[in-house]
Write an enzyme that holds these catalytic residues in place. Structure first.
Site: not given
Ligand code: AMP
Length: 282
Positions: A31, A37, A147, A176
């Site tokens: 979260g 994400h 990731g 990212v």
């Protein structure tokens, strides 16, 4: 989008989806969602018919002196981001749903969990492997997305899926970054402005070494020295290693196989990790 809190409800919601022969993509998270994400979510949407996101701050992967209690949470914001992103199911169980009383069975990764973060966070990858395995069993996805930012986690999860014969394709999505290079992380919110600036030393060091590598440098010590020089700005370097990208053992010198430069460092009291893969033909 359905927000689901229990395993029983999740199973019910997935019955029709499976009957219809749909390909299910899964993105496990803790979260406090950011663009990292969302890149995983986009990859899942592109490669599956139905995407499931989980939000679960997994207690078993935190050490006793780590940030489980203060880990950033904003469920309503996350729920909206998932809805806006076109997610079908958001699975957000509470800790008792995942670890009921009497829970005692863990997945224990071995060699891949020893170096890097594993050396400083005992039990961390046991917690990660256990929760990922449980979530895989609950969601039973065809494909799951992780990731590259958590490089060792990717290696552990890939190995676990092979070792335990889990029929799930594992896809790794590139890290990212913020416009200035800092790897996105939920923990970046702990940084004040001055720390945020100093945290850039990590990505700058990795990019400098990648540039050197791309210009032909293959000497491990010289590549490490390039990163280390930039890392003077962090408060405490936990590790800086150049490892074989598959087995995570120290890379041979000079480099002859694809390797990963991996860093964990504290800026203020925030622990940050990042990595850079230096690709060579196998
Ligand atoms: P977390 O919520 O931190 O447990 O992360 C959930 C998933 O998102 C993991 O597979 C992470 O590797 C991935 N992830 C976190 N940060 C990034 C990032 N900056 N770029 C790409 N993936 C990320």
């Amino acid at each position: 989008m359905q927000t689901i809190k229990t395993v029983a409800e999740l199973r019910r919601a997935l019955i029709e989806i499976r009957k219809a022969g749909k390909r299910v993509g899964f993105v496990p998270t803790m979260g406090y969602l950011h663009d990292g994400h969302l890149a995983l979510i986009e990859a899942s949407k592109a490669q599956s018919d139905v995407s499931v996101v989980s939000i679960f701050v997994n207690p078993t992967q935190f050490g006793p002196n780590e940030d489980l209690g203060t880990y950033p949470r904003d469920f309503l914001r996350d729920e909206k981001l998932c809805r806006d992103a076109g997610i079908s199911i958001l699975f957000a169980p509470d800790a008792k749903e995942i670890y009921p009383a009497q829970f005692q069975t863990f997945v224990e990764p071995s060699e891949l969990a020893k170096p890097l973060c594993g050396a400083f966070r005992p039990g961390h990858f046991r917690g990660v492997a256990t929760v990922v395995c449980k979530l895989f069993n609950m969601v039973q996805p065809d494909v799951a997305f992780f990731g590259q930012k958590d490089f060792q986690q990717c290696a552990v999860v890939r190995r676990m899926s092979v070792d335990l014969n889990l029929p799930i394709e594992i896809i790794i999505v590139p890290t990212v970054r913020e416009a200035d290079g800092l790897a996105m992380s939920s923990r970046n919110r702990y940084l004040n402005q001055q720390e945020r600036e100093r945290a850039l030393a990590i990505s700058r060091g990795l990019f400098a070494a990648a540039e050197q590598f791309n210009s032909g440098e293959r000497d491990v010590e010289r590549l490490l020295a390039t990163v280390k020089q930039r890392l003077a700005a962090v408060d405490r370097l936990e590790y800086l290693d150049l490892v074989d990208s598959v087995n995570l053992k120290p890379a041979g010198n000079p480099l002859r196989t694809t390797a990963a430069l991996c860093v964990a460092a504290y800026v203020g009291s925030t622990r940050l990790i990042d990595n850079m893969v230096l690709s060579l033909p196998a």
